[in-house]
Design a protein around this motif. Structure first.
Motif, short mmCIF file in Angstrom:
data_model
loop_
_atom_site.label_atom_id
_atom_site.label_comp_id
_atom_site.label_asym_id
_atom_site.label_seq_id
_atom_site.Cartn_x
_atom_site.Cartn_y
_atom_site.Cartn_z
N SER A 1 4.30 -8.93 7.20
CA SER A 1 5.67 -8.59 6.83
C SER A 1 6.67 -9.35 7.70
O SER A 1 7.63 -9.93 7.20
CB SER A 1 5.83 -7.08 6.96
OG SER A 1 7.17 -6.75 6.95
N GLN A 2 6.41 -9.39 8.99
CA GLN A 2 7.32 -10.09 9.89
C GLN A 2 7.30 -11.59 9.69
O GLN A 2 8.29 -12.27 9.95
CB GLN A 2 7.00 -9.74 11.35
CG GLN A 2 7.61 -8.39 11.71
CD GLN A 2 7.22 -7.92 13.08
OE1 GLN A 2 6.95 -8.73 13.97
NE2 GLN A 2 7.18 -6.62 13.27
N TYR B 1 1.74 -9.19 18.02
CA TYR B 1 1.40 -8.29 16.92
C TYR B 1 0.37 -7.24 17.34
O TYR B 1 0.22 -6.21 16.69
CB TYR B 1 0.88 -9.06 15.72
CG TYR B 1 1.94 -9.93 15.08
CD1 TYR B 1 1.71 -11.27 14.81
CD2 TYR B 1 3.19 -9.40 14.75
CE1 TYR B 1 2.68 -12.07 14.24
CE2 TYR B 1 4.17 -10.20 14.18
CZ TYR B 1 3.91 -11.53 13.92
OH TYR B 1 4.88 -12.32 13.36
N SER C 1 -4.86 -6.90 2.79
CA SER C 1 -5.18 -6.75 4.22
C SER C 1 -6.53 -6.07 4.38
O SER C 1 -7.33 -6.43 5.25
CB SER C 1 -4.11 -5.92 4.92
OG SER C 1 -2.87 -6.55 4.83
N GLN D 1 -0.71 -5.71 8.69
CA GLN D 1 0.36 -5.48 7.70
C GLN D 1 1.71 -5.86 8.29
O GLN D 1 2.53 -6.53 7.65
CB GLN D 1 0.41 -3.99 7.32
CG GLN D 1 -0.78 -3.49 6.53
CD GLN D 1 -0.58 -3.69 5.05
OE1 GLN D 1 -0.91 -4.73 4.52
NE2 GLN D 1 -0.01 -2.69 4.39
N GLN D 2 1.96 -5.37 9.50
CA GLN D 2 3.22 -5.67 10.20
C GLN D 2 3.39 -7.17 10.40
O GLN D 2 4.47 -7.72 10.20
CB GLN D 2 3.19 -5.01 11.58
CG GLN D 2 3.50 -3.54 11.58
CD GLN D 2 4.98 -3.29 11.83
OE1 GLN D 2 5.80 -4.21 11.71
NE2 GLN D 2 5.31 -2.08 12.19
N ALA D 3 2.30 -7.81 10.81
CA ALA D 3 2.35 -9.25 11.08
C ALA D 3 2.75 -10.01 9.82
O ALA D 3 3.66 -10.85 9.84
CB ALA D 3 1.00 -9.74 11.60
N ARG E 1 0.06 -4.62 18.99
CA ARG E 1 0.98 -3.69 19.66
C ARG E 1 0.32 -2.78 20.67
O ARG E 1 0.91 -2.47 21.69
CB ARG E 1 1.67 -2.82 18.59
CG ARG E 1 2.69 -3.60 17.84
CD ARG E 1 3.26 -2.86 16.66
NE ARG E 1 3.97 -3.79 15.81
CZ ARG E 1 5.17 -4.31 16.11
NH1 ARG E 1 5.79 -3.93 17.21
NH2 ARG E 1 5.73 -5.19 15.32
N SER F 1 -2.99 -1.84 10.37
CA SER F 1 -1.53 -1.67 10.36
C SER F 1 -0.84 -2.80 11.11
O SER F 1 0.25 -3.24 10.72
CB SER F 1 -1.14 -0.31 10.94
OG SER F 1 -1.61 -0.21 12.26
N GLU F 2 -1.47 -3.30 12.16
CA GLU F 2 -0.88 -4.41 12.91
C GLU F 2 -0.85 -5.67 12.04
O GLU F 2 0.09 -6.46 12.09
CB GLU F 2 -1.66 -4.66 14.21
CG GLU F 2 -1.43 -3.56 15.26
CD GLU F 2 -2.43 -3.59 16.42
OE1 GLU F 2 -3.49 -4.23 16.29
OE2 GLU F 2 -2.13 -2.94 17.45
#
Lengths: 237, 198
Positions: free
Chosen positions: A164-165, A146, A175, A160-162, A148, A157-158
């Motif tokens: 979501s994934q 995560y 967050s 948020q992505q984590a 990135r 943002s990382e």
């Protein structure tokens, strides 16, 4: 619905491992962003901090109990500073470091000890410790996935992505709140591995607590004040 | 509770030994508040304090009295209790509010700490929480005393951490109990955010 594709209770998914530079376990791996780890592995030498002396690579660990990895065993012996045969929260804290060399925080160490402590004594034996190391390694792999931009920490943002994934549907404000609470004050706050583990473990506990009540799997539960307190207090403390 | 830095007799601005903020206090009425001295001594230019600064501030002010100063995690919890703008820091007014709340808890704790040991035992903790109005099931009490006691004793610091969490959870529930019946319908995502925000 619930995050079905998310981590199984207690462990992150054993998905694809990140690329070569991170190595595959507590063995020295070259390069950024985690820097050149000192001998003993990416978590720093066991007992790093006030203890002097080189730790070198893993000792042969010839007396490892059956089923315990020799390297984990020799690490256990180094971390068990008072040779009690058990590792306490305090001893564990000394052994684990983040990418910025800060030691793991108390809460995360407590959560992990509780998870692998079968005797409810607040300490773990060599088997628990060995399982804990594998647990941490899995979370570390996920963290690196995560992360990135390979900064060694996870940004807004990382994160948020984590989420979501992992299958969670959480608001940006949430967050934001986690970062405000757990990141160092800076123009671009980010969280370290210890807090990431803590957050993910708590997400799983909370989900388990909710799912237990939601027998119809509708994503909604009606709770009395007392039930609410009991649920949270018994799982989140 | 008496703490160092009482206003000088005859009124007037008392600097409490720590001095005002550089260049003088921003608001004259704050300056006369003894608490402002402690706050200003640790707050930066932005007039906000984070967990580390709160820890220093509370220690210097002597609120813990005879008890050991608060640990950092408890300070972090206290900030989250009042941190309405989710900044991870407290301004002076929030700090004042915190002070009043913690003082109240301290009086309560002291009334149960009969031997002045700085700790209470499990039964005393349970009584203290009940008299504060928390309706706790036996499982909840067991979980709390297991989490917060060391060798069967609970320190003032841990007691405060426990009170902060219970209070935050109660607030969280109450805000959603629109009909005030003592029941809430929780959506999954809201439940997670509610519980993990405390």
């Amino acid at each position: 619905g619930f995050p079905g594709a998310g981590p199984a209770p207690g462990a992150p998914p054993s998905g694809p491992y990140p690329g070569a530079p991170y190595g595959s376990g507590p063995s020295p791996a070259p390069g950024a962003p985690y820097g050149q780890p000192p001998p003993g592995g990416p978590y720093g030498p066991p007992g790093c901090g006030p203890q002097p002396g080189p730790y070198g690579g893993a000792a042969p660990g010839g007396n490892a109990p059956p089923g315990v990895d020799p390297e984990a065993f020799s690490w256990f012996q180094a971390v068990d500073a008072d040779h009690s045969g058990y590792i306490s929260v305090k001893e564990l804290k000394q052994a684990l470091v983040n990418s910025n060399w800060s030691t793991f925080n108390d809460e995360t160490c407590l959560l992990m000890i509780n998870m692998f402590d079968r005797t409810r004594s607040g300490r773990i034996d060599v088997y628990g410790f060995s399982a804990l190391l594998r647990f941490i390694q899995q979370w570390k792999n996920l963290f690196q996935q995560y992360d990135r931009d390979q900064s060694g920490s996870i940004s807004f943002s990382e994160l948020q992505q984590a989420f979501s994934q992992m299958g969670y549907n959480l608001s940006p404000q949430f967050s934001q709140l986690l970062l405000a609470r757990y990141a160092q004050r800076s123009p671009s706050p980010s969280i370290q591995l210890d807090r990431f583990i803590q957050i993910c473990m708590q997400l799983q506990s909370t989900t388990d607590a909710f799912r237990e009540k939601d027998t119809g799997l509708v994503g909604n539960v009606r709770l009395s004040y007392e039930d609410f307190l009991t649920m949270v207090v018994t799982r989140m403390l | 509770m008496a703490f160092p830095g009482q206003p000088a007799p005859g009124g007037g601005f008392y600097q409490g030994g720590y001095g005002g903020a550089p260049g003088g206090p921003a608001f004259p009425e704050q300056a006369q508040d003894p608490l402002y001295g402690y706050f200003a001594a640790v707050a930066g230019q932005d007039g906000q304090i984070d967990a580390d600064e709160l820890q220093r501030c509370l220690t210097q002010s002597g609120i813990a009295g005879a008890y050991k100063p608060f640990n950092l995690e408890t300070c972090r919890l206290m900030i989250s209790m009042l941190d309405r703008d989710m900044s991870g820091t407290l301004g002076f007014n929030e700090f004042k509010e915190l002070w009043a709340v913690v003082n109240g808890w301290k009086q309560h704790f002291v009334s149960f700490d009969n031997d002045r040991s700085g700790t209470v035992d499990r039964q005393e903790l349970e009584k203290a929480l009940m008299t504060m109005g928390f309706r706790l099931s036996p499982q909840a009490v067991t979980a709390i005393t297991r989490r917060y006691s060391t060798h069967g004793k609970i320190t003032f610091d841990d007691y405060v951490a426990c009170c902060v969490k219970l209070r935050a959870l109660t607030e969280c529930f109450r805000r959603r109990d629109v009909s005030q019946q003592g029941f809430v319908n929780f959506q999954y995502d809201d439940f997670i955010q509610c519980v993990m925000s405390i």
